[in-house]
Write a protein that holds these residues in place. Structure first.
Motif, short mmCIF file in Angstrom:
data_model
loop_
_atom_site.label_atom_id
_atom_site.label_comp_id
_atom_site.label_asym_id
_atom_site.label_seq_id
_atom_site.Cartn_x
_atom_site.Cartn_y
_atom_site.Cartn_z
N LEU A 1 4.73 -2.45 16.45
CA LEU A 1 4.91 -1.49 14.86
C LEU A 1 4.57 -0.35 14.84
N ARG A 2 2.62 -0.08 15.63
CA ARG A 2 1.98 1.43 16.03
C ARG A 2 3.20 1.97 16.78
N GLN A 3 3.66 1.62 18.32
CA GLN A 3 4.58 2.80 19.10
C GLN A 3 5.75 3.24 17.30
N LEU A 4 6.47 2.62 17.06
CA LEU A 4 7.03 2.79 15.79
C LEU A 4 6.47 3.93 15.22
N ALA A 5 5.79 3.21 14.72
CA ALA A 5 5.11 4.62 13.81
C ALA A 5 3.97 6.20 14.30
N ASP A 6 3.89 5.98 14.67
CA ASP A 6 3.86 7.05 15.86
C ASP A 6 5.35 8.22 15.53
N HIS A 7 6.35 7.94 15.70
CA HIS A 7 7.49 8.44 15.26
C HIS A 7 7.64 8.97 13.90
N PRO A 8 7.61 9.86 13.69
CA PRO A 8 6.89 10.99 11.93
C PRO A 8 8.28 10.33 10.97
N GLN A 9 9.62 10.33 11.38
CA GLN A 9 11.13 10.14 10.61
C GLN A 9 10.73 8.95 10.14
N VAL A 10 10.40 7.63 10.39
CA VAL A 10 10.47 6.47 10.11
C VAL A 10 9.18 6.71 8.74
N VAL A 11 10.17 5.51 7.96
CA VAL A 11 8.42 4.95 6.93
C VAL A 11 8.45 3.55 7.28
N CYS A 12 8.20 2.36 5.82
CA CYS A 12 7.97 1.16 5.97
C CYS A 12 8.49 0.22 5.46
N LYS A 13 9.01 -0.15 4.63
CA LYS A 13 9.02 -1.60 3.40
C LYS A 13 7.66 -2.16 3.47
N VAL A 14 7.37 -2.43 2.42
CA VAL A 14 6.51 -3.43 1.81
C VAL A 14 7.43 -4.84 1.56
N SER A 15 7.75 -5.02 2.19
CA SER A 15 9.03 -6.50 1.73
C SER A 15 8.94 -7.37 2.10
N GLY A 16 9.39 -8.80 1.76
CA GLY A 16 9.65 -9.73 2.96
C GLY A 16 8.88 -10.54 3.16
N LEU A 17 7.32 -9.80 3.15
CA LEU A 17 6.72 -10.90 3.80
C LEU A 17 6.16 -11.97 3.41
N ILE A 18 6.72 -12.46 1.90
CA ILE A 18 5.99 -13.93 1.29
C ILE A 18 7.48 -15.05 2.42
N THR A 19 8.23 -13.96 2.91
CA THR A 19 8.97 -15.21 3.26
C THR A 19 8.92 -15.32 4.73
N GLU A 20 8.27 -14.82 5.33
CA GLU A 20 7.45 -14.84 6.87
C GLU A 20 6.22 -15.90 6.80
N ALA A 21 6.07 -15.92 5.62
CA ALA A 21 5.02 -16.28 5.01
C ALA A 21 4.66 -18.41 5.01
N ASP A 22 4.62 -19.44 4.75
CA ASP A 22 4.55 -19.99 4.51
C ASP A 22 5.42 -20.14 3.07
N HIS A 23 6.11 -20.50 2.58
CA HIS A 23 7.05 -20.81 1.47
C HIS A 23 6.34 -20.80 0.23
N THR A 24 5.19 -22.11 1.36
CA THR A 24 5.12 -22.97 -0.80
C THR A 24 3.24 -23.02 -0.75
N SER A 25 2.95 -22.62 0.75
CA SER A 25 1.41 -22.73 0.42
C SER A 25 1.11 -21.45 0.85
N TRP A 26 1.24 -20.07 1.41
CA TRP A 26 0.48 -18.55 0.78
C TRP A 26 -0.03 -17.98 0.31
N THR A 27 -0.76 -17.52 0.33
CA THR A 27 -2.00 -17.15 -0.27
C THR A 27 -2.05 -15.29 0.07
N THR A 28 -2.81 -14.75 -0.92
CA THR A 28 -2.58 -13.38 -0.54
C THR A 28 -3.53 -13.16 1.31
N ALA A 29 -4.43 -13.99 0.76
CA ALA A 29 -5.07 -13.79 2.28
C ALA A 29 -4.72 -14.38 3.78
#
Length: 299
Positions: A195-223
């Motif tokens: 991810l850090r290598q990708l972020a080195d390229h200024p034409q790239v931005v990133c969506k803060v999305s889809g993270l909760i479905t990459e965590a445990d669907h029933t027990s995830w917390t903000t932590a």
């Protein structure tokens, strides 16, 4: 271009009308909760949680299936639906006729709303799919028509995104779902490095999305989400991050409002200008959205 600080842009959500256009991927086990029609009115009724005092004011609707007719339906919907300010569509990047297909979409109903393309690279087995010559030709055709590209890969495929950014530096890229870090097991070191290598390229931005479905669907917390959030802030900075809900897929792991409340908590300690970038400014600049000067009215 400026955005109203009272408005929130959801830069990544889906819509589908199963009576109008079937979604065969919904037949997979475990997707029963989202195996129904979802319309803009459903989103209006759902998205009630404020984030940093902002209400939903505009959205980017994203394709689901690799078929041009679905993109045509989304564009036609955007033409009559004020909530949708841009569409991320699909076209066959490998086709020799990609230019003609894109020209047809842009000239068709709602064509002005087509701002980006996406392909489900996450489902491709070729470890260099994005580097195929025919794919690069298709991406160049999209670039030449002023379009962007949404990169949908899993964490182990991030090296493809890095090479894409290197080989097509003038193609604006956005990484969907932050590259899908493994939040269930919490194994983030390889993901962070790429991810850090990708972020080195200024034409790239990133969506803060889809993270909760990459965590445990029933027990995830903000932590559980915070380690990835901290990496994203450090790698991209707030000015290159954008909020997305991944609704209604997010319903599998808590839904729109719970994710919005989590982001509201994660934003604590950031400056107002940084919050504005994440919640509206980055998406507005990247997708060329109109000024988000109207908040979402209750149905």
């Amino acid at each position: 271009m400026t955005t109203d600080t009272a408005s929130l842009v959801d830069a990544h959500h889906h819509l589908w009308n199963l009576a109008e256009y079937p979604q065969s991927w919904l037949d997979a086990p475990g997707l029963e909760a989202v195996r129904r029609t979802f319309t803009p009115d459903d989103l209006r009724a759902t998205a009630t949680q404020e984030v940093a005092g902002r209400q939903l004011g505009g959205t980017v609707a994203v394709q689901c299936v690799p078929e041009v007719p679905e993109t045509e339906l989304l564009l036609a919907l955007a033409a009559r639906e004020p909530l949708i300010e841009a569409v991320v569509g699909w076209a066959d990047l490998t086709s020799p006729a990609i230019g003609e297909v894109l020209d047809g979409l842009l000239a068709g109903e709602g064509g002005a709303y087509l701002r980006s393309l996406r392909h489900l690279v996450q489902g491709e087995t070729d470890p260099a799919w994005l580097q195929r010559p025919e794919v690069e030709r298709g991406l160049a055709a999209a670039r030449d028509r002023g379009l962007r590209y949404d990169v949908l890969v899993r964490s182990h495929q991030l090296d493809q995104a890095v090479r894409l950014a290197e080989r097509l530096p003038d193609l604006p890229l956005v990484l969907d779902h932050a590259g899908k870090p493994d939040l269930v097991r919490g194994e983030l070191s390889d993901w962070e490095r790429e991810l850090r290598q990708l972020a080195d390229h200024p034409q790239v931005v990133c969506k803060v999305s889809g993270l909760i479905t990459e965590a445990d669907h029933t027990s995830w917390t903000t932590a559980d989400i915070r380690p990835a959030w901290d990496v994203l802030l450090a790698a991209f900075g707030p000015e290159r991050l954008m909020f997305g809900s991944d609704w209604p897929v997010a319903n599998l792991a808590g839904g729109w409002n719970r994710w919005a409340a989590t982001v509201d908590e994660l934003l604590g300690g950031l400056a107002e200008s940084e919050i504005q970038a994440i919640l509206a400014g980055t998406a507005t600049a990247f997708y060329g959205l109109p000024s988000a000067d109207d908040t979402l009215e209750a149905p």
